[in-house]
Structures are given as structure tokens and as C-alpha cells.
Enzyme design. Sequence first.
Site, PDB file in Angstrom:
ATOM      1  N   CYS A   1       0.805  -1.223  -0.118  1.00 25.49           N
ATOM      2  CA  CYS A   1      -0.113   0.029   0.018  1.00 25.49           C
ATOM      3  C   CYS A   1       0.927   1.276  -0.063  1.00 25.49           C
ATOM      4  CB  CYS A   1      -1.099   0.045   1.122  1.00 25.49           C
ATOM      5  SG  CYS A   1      -0.351   0.125   2.821  1.00 25.49           S
TER       6      CYS A   1
ATOM      7  N   ARG B   1      -3.618  -0.590   5.084  1.00 22.54           N
ATOM      8  CA  ARG B   1      -4.130  -1.613   4.116  1.00 22.54           C
ATOM      9  C   ARG B   1      -3.385  -2.810   4.186  1.00 22.54           C
ATOM     10  NH1 ARG B   1      -5.494   2.177  -0.409  1.00 22.54           N
ATOM     11  NH2 ARG B   1      -3.586   3.223   0.200  1.00 22.54           N
TER      12      ARG B   1
ATOM     13  N   ASP C   1      -8.416   4.196   1.408  1.00 20.62           N
ATOM     14  CA  ASP C   1      -7.220   4.351   2.326  1.00 20.62           C
ATOM     15  C   ASP C   1      -8.045   4.725   3.410  1.00 20.62           C
ATOM     16  OD1 ASP C   1      -5.335   4.888   3.848  1.00 20.62           O
ATOM     17  OD2 ASP C   1      -4.216   5.948   2.489  1.00 20.62           O
TER      18      ASP C   1
END
Length: 174
Positions: A19, A25, A138
Site C-alpha cells: 500500500c 491496508r 485508504d
Amino acid sequence: MSFDRTLDGSALFRICFVCTGNICRSPMAEVVFLDLVKKAGYEGAVTVMSAGTGDWHVGEHSDSRTIATLASHGYDGSRHRARQFDPEWFDNLDLVVVFDRSQERTVRSWAATEQDRGKVQMLLSFDHEQAEQVDVPDPYYSDAAMFDSVLGMIERSSAALFRQIEPGIRQGVS
């Protein structure tokens, strides 16, 4: 899942989740996917790690909301330390999973060969029900509910990915 964890070259399958900062994540996906691997009895056959495209958080724990969300769903993300993806890892990876189109462009631009660019795949692409969404949002600038939502997306897509690679792993292990 330590900061200095290296890829196990003897593993049958090696995956890295990438990420942006490696604190939300990708650590979630690493923990979730590693849990799937352990439950299936494939420890040692599959190497799972995560990284970020940026270096802002290198050496830090995951975001506290990431750790809390994982814990509330029965996962332990407390040992994670953020690191930045190193393009030299491509040679030792089978799959590099990213969460949004920005990461996909960045990581593919770091790949020296077409073969390595082909290793970069979007997480949601593995789950037919979520594939149209394309990007995993996000949660960093959002609330706890978004962290829960993102974890759910990651769990479903990780399970779908695991179902796709598991027959090959099973064949290689037996």
C-alpha cells in the site's frame, strides 16, 4: 512479521502486499493472508509480507486503528513494522498485490521487466463481487467504521486469492 523479515526462497509461493505507507491496508492484508496460510497448514510453503510505496513510516508500528480493527476481528497485528518496497524483491516474488491504481502505477514503474510488471495485481481483482470497485479506499483519513469496512474488503479478497492459489500450493506440498 518483523521489520527485517526476509523472503523465504524455499517457499512455494511468495507474496507481498503493497500500500502507500505500510501502516493500514497492507499490514491488514499480510495478517489476514498469513492467517489463511496457517489455518490451511501451509506455513513454510507460503511467504507473506507487506510494504509501502513510500518511506514515511519505515520502522513504525501499524496505525493504532489498524491494530485495533485487526484485534476486534481476532487477528494480531501488533508486531508489524513498516518498510518500503524494494524493486530488487521482484526476482523473489510471485505476486505483488496493491490496493489502488496509484500504487499499481508506482510499483509497475519500478519493475524492470514485463514479467515483473505482470506480478503486480490489484487486490479486489481476485474477488468477482468486489472487482468493479477497483480500489480499496485508504482508511487513514477516515474513522473506525472505514477501517472495519476496509478489513472486510481485504478478508473477502484475500480468501478469493487464497482459493485461487491453494490448489497449486497443495500440489507442491504433497
